[in-house]
Design a protein around this motif. Structure first.
Motif, PDB file in Angstrom:
ATOM      1  N   HIS A  91      27.221 -60.945   7.903  1.00 26.54           N
ATOM      2  CA  HIS A  91      26.691 -59.581   7.959  1.00 26.54           C
ATOM      3  C   HIS A  91      27.778 -58.616   8.437  1.00 26.54           C
ATOM      4  O   HIS A  91      27.965 -57.534   7.857  1.00 26.54           O
ATOM      5  CB  HIS A  91      25.487 -59.541   8.905  1.00 26.54           C
ATOM      6  CG  HIS A  91      24.865 -58.192   9.050  1.00 26.54           C
ATOM      7  ND1 HIS A  91      23.736 -57.815   8.350  1.00 26.54           N
ATOM      8  CD2 HIS A  91      25.219 -57.117   9.795  1.00 26.54           C
ATOM      9  CE1 HIS A  91      23.427 -56.568   8.669  1.00 26.54           C
ATOM     10  NE2 HIS A  91      24.311 -56.126   9.550  1.00 26.54           N
ATOM     11  N   ASP A  92      28.518 -59.003   9.465  1.00 31.25           N
ATOM     12  CA  ASP A  92      29.565 -58.141  10.015  1.00 31.25           C
ATOM     13  C   ASP A  92      30.707 -57.951   9.020  1.00 31.25           C
ATOM     14  O   ASP A  92      31.287 -56.858   8.923  1.00 31.25           O
ATOM     15  CB  ASP A  92      30.104 -58.735  11.316  1.00 31.25           C
ATOM     16  CG  ASP A  92      29.070 -58.738  12.434  1.00 31.25           C
ATOM     17  OD1 ASP A  92      28.063 -58.009  12.315  1.00 31.25           O
ATOM     18  OD2 ASP A  92      29.264 -59.481  13.415  1.00 31.25           O
ATOM     19  N   THR A 129      31.811 -68.378   8.307  1.00 37.64           N
ATOM     20  CA  THR A 129      30.580 -67.969   7.611  1.00 37.64           C
ATOM     21  C   THR A 129      29.949 -69.084   6.792  1.00 37.64           C
ATOM     22  O   THR A 129      28.734 -69.069   6.559  1.00 37.64           O
ATOM     23  CB  THR A 129      30.859 -66.781   6.679  1.00 37.64           C
ATOM     24  OG1 THR A 129      31.919 -67.132   5.773  1.00 37.64           O
ATOM     25  CG2 THR A 129      31.259 -65.551   7.467  1.00 37.64           C
ATOM     26  N   ASP A 138      35.076 -57.818  19.446  1.00 39.71           N
ATOM     27  CA  ASP A 138      35.646 -56.860  18.500  1.00 39.71           C
ATOM     28  C   ASP A 138      36.800 -57.472  17.708  1.00 39.71           C
ATOM     29  O   ASP A 138      37.637 -56.750  17.155  1.00 39.71           O
ATOM     30  CB  ASP A 138      36.125 -55.598  19.220  1.00 39.71           C
ATOM     31  CG  ASP A 138      37.163 -55.894  20.298  1.00 39.71           C
ATOM     32  OD1 ASP A 138      37.474 -57.082  20.517  1.00 39.71           O
ATOM     33  OD2 ASP A 138      37.664 -54.934  20.921  1.00 39.71           O
ATOM     34  N   ASP A 184      29.626 -55.469   6.363  1.00 39.37           N
ATOM     35  CA  ASP A 184      29.646 -54.109   6.919  1.00 39.37           C
ATOM     36  C   ASP A 184      31.070 -53.601   7.082  1.00 39.37           C
ATOM     37  O   ASP A 184      31.336 -52.409   6.882  1.00 39.37           O
ATOM     38  CB  ASP A 184      28.930 -54.088   8.273  1.00 39.37           C
ATOM     39  CG  ASP A 184      27.415 -54.150   8.130  1.00 39.37           C
ATOM     40  OD1 ASP A 184      26.924 -54.098   6.988  1.00 39.37           O
ATOM     41  OD2 ASP A 184      26.732 -54.260   9.165  1.00 39.37           O
ATOM     42  N   ARG A 185      32.001 -54.489   7.437  1.00 39.20           N
ATOM     43  CA  ARG A 185      33.382 -54.036   7.652  1.00 39.20           C
ATOM     44  C   ARG A 185      34.058 -53.658   6.342  1.00 39.20           C
ATOM     45  O   ARG A 185      34.728 -52.621   6.245  1.00 39.20           O
ATOM     46  CB  ARG A 185      34.188 -55.153   8.350  1.00 39.20           C
ATOM     47  CG  ARG A 185      35.695 -54.861   8.462  1.00 39.20           C
ATOM     48  CD  ARG A 185      35.954 -53.669   9.360  1.00 39.20           C
ATOM     49  NE  ARG A 185      37.356 -53.280   9.389  1.00 39.20           N
ATOM     50  CZ  ARG A 185      37.894 -52.330   8.623  1.00 39.20           C
ATOM     51  NH1 ARG A 185      37.131 -51.671   7.746  1.00 39.20           N
ATOM     52  NH2 ARG A 185      39.176 -52.035   8.723  1.00 39.20           N
ATOM     53  N   HIS A 235      31.772 -64.624  16.538  1.00 38.79           N
ATOM     54  CA  HIS A 235      30.375 -64.301  16.844  1.00 38.79           C
ATOM     55  C   HIS A 235      30.106 -64.116  18.337  1.00 38.79           C
ATOM     56  O   HIS A 235      29.452 -63.153  18.749  1.00 38.79           O
ATOM     57  CB  HIS A 235      29.453 -65.403  16.312  1.00 38.79           C
ATOM     58  CG  HIS A 235      28.016 -65.224  16.717  1.00 38.79           C
ATOM     59  ND1 HIS A 235      27.497 -65.714  17.906  1.00 38.79           N
ATOM     60  CD2 HIS A 235      26.987 -64.591  16.102  1.00 38.79           C
ATOM     61  CE1 HIS A 235      26.227 -65.382  18.005  1.00 38.79           C
ATOM     62  NE2 HIS A 235      25.890 -64.715  16.924  1.00 38.79           N
ATOM     63  N   LYS A 240      25.315 -64.039  10.893  1.00 37.65           N
ATOM     64  CA  LYS A 240      25.656 -62.791  11.581  1.00 37.65           C
ATOM     65  C   LYS A 240      27.109 -62.406  11.311  1.00 37.65           C
ATOM     66  O   LYS A 240      27.432 -61.224  11.105  1.00 37.65           O
ATOM     67  CB  LYS A 240      25.438 -62.951  13.083  1.00 37.65           C
ATOM     68  CG  LYS A 240      25.831 -61.721  13.915  1.00 37.65           C
ATOM     69  CD  LYS A 240      25.042 -60.471  13.519  1.00 37.65           C
ATOM     70  CE  LYS A 240      25.187 -59.345  14.519  1.00 37.65           C
ATOM     71  NZ  LYS A 240      26.586 -58.894  14.685  1.00 37.65           N
ATOM     72  N   VAL A 241      28.016 -63.388  11.297  1.00 35.81           N
ATOM     73  CA  VAL A 241      29.416 -63.090  10.988  1.00 35.81           C
ATOM     74  C   VAL A 241      29.522 -62.556   9.562  1.00 35.81           C
ATOM     75  O   VAL A 241      30.249 -61.592   9.294  1.00 35.81           O
ATOM     76  CB  VAL A 241      30.296 -64.335  11.174  1.00 35.81           C
ATOM     77  CG1 VAL A 241      31.742 -64.024  10.784  1.00 35.81           C
ATOM     78  CG2 VAL A 241      30.244 -64.828  12.616  1.00 35.81           C
TER      79      VAL A 241
END
Length: 742
Positions: free
Chosen positions: A482-483, A457, A412, A486-487, A392, A479-480
């Motif tokens: 969510h990422d 998470t 990243d 999306d990934r 994060h 937030k992690v």
């Protein structure tokens, strides 16, 4: 004892006599008890009072403490002398055996034990026999090696005895020392580790005991690692492990125990909450040593140019898999290792050969791999706070030597660690690859990445008890999540999770964290229902990416089982919540029940479609894997129930009697498919639809008991909820068939 001549000439009878004498002294020790019985007890019963009495009592007590200290010192000396005699006598026996072998074959050993020669041939047959010299040369080499080992064993025994005796007596010559303090014991343990490959089994046991007994003592652990230094710590342990690789008996397990004990001690020594703890300079030195080759293999043993040596991080990797680490220490190491692994071939381009890796087998992972990313990710999986920060927070960039290059760079790591193909930092060198880079993420690294993402998470450590409750989701954890969605719910993400793809082994972990975020998942699929509760901070998941991810995970039996159980528990809890608080919904009560059932149907529809696709096209009707997963993952249904419905029932009058019934049915096996049905596609679809219908209907009927609703009202509610769930299932099935899952 440092030379062949010393070992050859000494019988160690004097040392044996001294050890026996000290053992007899300890066995027959009566001074303390006599002082207590003859002086202290009568003094205490004499009713003598006043300043003189107090002075006498102080003096006598001090004398008894001195005697107790003398007893402990004598005991420690006796133990050290006995161990020294045993090891030196064994070394002498080894030497005698080597010399007997030499004599039996007419070999001659010089006065220093350095050269072994053989007799010149006398007969004509021997003079013309080409194997004569080869045979004797081999025998001479064997005897020479045996002599060297015997002398090295004696040297190690000498060094260990000096360390043990120094620890037993201390440096104060004016008083007895009952036992050394934690700092002295830490230094004593460090001196044992410095013996490296020369350490005996007894000394290794002593080292392990010291580390295990003091694993949580910051004074001991800090002194231990400070005395070794980061470079020495890696070199001595690495040498000990490589030089133990050819030994059998208890040695391999003792090295495994040492690896664990070193990790536990390192976690204590680097915890900034402890006083004392290792400095930032020490930790910077460890990063520098981690990116440096450490000489643990004998030079020139395999090639004319000498053996290639492992990086320090390759030695450290498995040690990090034990212990609860402060992010202040773990995250810089994790970031540095990850950045090095992102450099093409940094950990995988070494031209290893089989004999190299055989010597380092006690340093490598259980799978035989040698990529330190596995150990780092495993450590993050055991340390949720560090894992969340790793994925994060803004990242720190490091130079090759581990010094800081820049702060506050875009994070990243998730993107880099989930890259497919030969850019993956998770590729490794394995025997099956011919010891060359595999060109893709290997299963051990992918599995460790999954554990790290679960920890980041959910806040749950990978080694936590299965029954441990999940903490509330923080904004950082959400937030992690969510990422992650999306990934793997976008671009090449779903394809990477397919059976046989680079990240197929990540699917079970993604299924677990999807289960933990079931409220967020259902909220993302039903964009208009704002009443769906989340567990802590909302993850605000993207609708399309969530649907695609569910479709990809539904093809994996293990992920499917976790998500199905969580979906059932969450939907049951939400329906129950609406019914138990129906007054707050007023005239829209029926609609609220239907709305609660709809998103669960959407999740079930995607899972059912994905399972059907997998059974028909990938798993060849292997329904048993899905059914077994449903049973194995009941824990996720119970966890989600505890997070939602279990919390809601307690304050509601009259609701307690249905708790056990609801939890049993919230985590039931509606999703189990009949393995005897001939048509896999039809049976998978039918069982999925049936699961939605049965579970929703059961949830409404049981939650309505004792609420004052009539049987007709209950039937109307349950039927309407079934239709709402069916509508959600039909809609999401349509999304899947339109290939939104990639």
């Amino acid at each position: 004892m440092s030379t062949y001549s010393d070992l050859r000439q000494d019988s160690f009878q004097g040392l044996e006599t001294l050890a026996t004498a000290f053992e007899g002294l300890v066995r027959n020790w009566k001074f303390s008890s006599e002082l207590t019985g003859d002086v202290i007890t009568p003094l205490q019963g004499s009713n003598w009072n006043g300043d003189a009495a107090e002075s006498a009592a102080t003096a006598v007590t001090k004398a008894r403490n001195e005697l107790d200290a003398a007893f402990e010192e004598a005991s420690a000396i006796a133990k050290a002398l006995r161990e020294a005699h045993s090891e030196l006598a064994a070394a002498r026996a080894d030497l005698d055996a080597a010399l007997k072998k030499a004599a039996d074959h007419s070999l001659t050993v010089d006065a220093d034990g350095a050269n072994v020669s053989w007799p010149a041939p006398t007969s004509e047959a021997d003079k013309h026999d080409p194997s004569y010299e080869q045979t004797y040369r081999r025998l001479a080499q064997e005897v020479g090696v045996d002599i060297s080992k015997a002398v090295a064993r004696a040297e190690a025994a000498d060094a260990a005895a000096a360390t043990a005796l120094g620890g037993a007596t201390g440096t104060d010559r004016t008083a007895f020392r009952p036992s050394s303090g934690p700092e002295e014991q830490g230094k004593q343990a460090a001196d044992l580790l410095k013996l490296a490959g020369n350490i005996s089994d007894a000394q290794l046991d002593q080292l392990n005991k010291l580390l295990k007994d003091h694993a949580n003592d910051p004074q001991f652990t800090t002194a231990f690692y400070n005395r070794l230094g980061p470079d020495g710590f890696l070199k001595y342990y690495g040498s000990m492990a490589t030089l133990s690789s050819g030994k059998d008996g208890r040695r391999p397990q003792a090295i495994a125990d040492l690896q664990k004990n070193l990790g536990l001690a390192l976690a204590t020594a680097t915890d900034t909450h402890n006083l004392p703890h290792l400095s930032d300079e020490w930790e910077a030195g460890l990063r520098r040593a981690g990116a440096t080759r450490v000489e643990v293999l004998p030079g020139g043993s395999n090639r004319a140019s000498g053996s290639v040596q492992p990086y320090g991080y390759q030695i450290l990797s498995n040690i990090l898999q034990a212990g609860k680490y402060d992010p202040h220490f773990l995250n810089p190491v994790a970031e540095h290792v990850t950045q090095l692994a992102e450099m093409p071939g940094f950990f995988t381009s070494t031209p290893w050969i089989g004999s190299d890796l055989d010597q380092m087998k006690l340093l490598r992972g259980p799978d035989g791999g040698f990529n330190p990313m596995v150990g780092v990710l495993d450590a993050l999986g055991r340390n949720p706070e560090a894992a969340t920060k790793f994925f994060h927070d803004l990242k720190t960039e490091y130079n090759l030597d581990g010094s800081v290059k820049s702060y506050s760079q875009a994070n990243d790591y998730l993107a880099k660690l989930t890259a497919g193909g030969d850019q993956s930092p998770l590729q490794d060198i394995l025997q099956g690859n011919g010891f060359i880079p595999s060109g893709h993420a290997e299963a051990p690294g992918v599995h460790a990445l999954g554990l790290a993402l679960e920890a980041a998470t959910t806040g749950r450590a990978s080694d936590a008890s299965p029954d441990a409750p999940l903490p509330q989701h923080t904004p950082e954890m959400a937030k992690v999540m969510h990422d992650v969605v999306d990934r793997f719910g976008n671009g090449d993400g779903p394809k990477l999770l397919r059976k046989g793809a680079d990240f197929a082994d990540l699917a079970p972990s993604l299924g677990n964290l999807t289960a933990a975020y079931m409220g967020d998942v259902q909220s993302s699929l039903d964009l208009y229902d704002k009443t769906l509760p989340t567990y802590g901070a909302p993850a605000k998941l993207d609708h399309d990416n969530t649907a695609k991810l569910l479709g990809a995970l539904g093809r994996n039996p293990e992920a499917y089982g976790a998500i199905a159980q969580a979906q059932q528990a969450y939907t049951t809890a939400h329906i129950q919540d609406v019914i138990l608080h129906r007054d707050s919904h007023g005239a829209q009560f029926d609609t609220a029940v239907f709305n609660a059932a709809h998103p669960g149907g959407e999740v079930a529809g995607i899972l059912t479609s994905a399972r059907t696709d997998a059974l028909v096209n990938e798993m060849k009707d292997d329904a048993k894997a899905y059914n077994d997963s449903i049973d194995r993952n009941v824990k996720w249904g119970r966890k989600v129930w505890d997070m939602t419905g279990g919390k809601l029932l307690a304050p509601v009058p009259g609701a307690v009697p249905v708790v056990n019934y609801l939890i049993d049915h919230a985590t039931s096996s509606y999703y189990i498919k009949d393995v005897n049905t001939a048509d896999a596609a039809v049976s998978s679809y039918d069982s999925g639809v049936s699961a939605v219908q049965s579970s929703v209907k059961e949830a409404v009927e049981q939650a309505s008991q004792g609420t004052g609703l009539t049987q007709t009202q209950i039937e109307d509610l349950s039927t309407g909820a079934v239709h709402a769930a069916e509508a959600g299932e039909s809609h999401s099935r349509g999304l899947f068939t339109m290939a939104i899952n990639g």
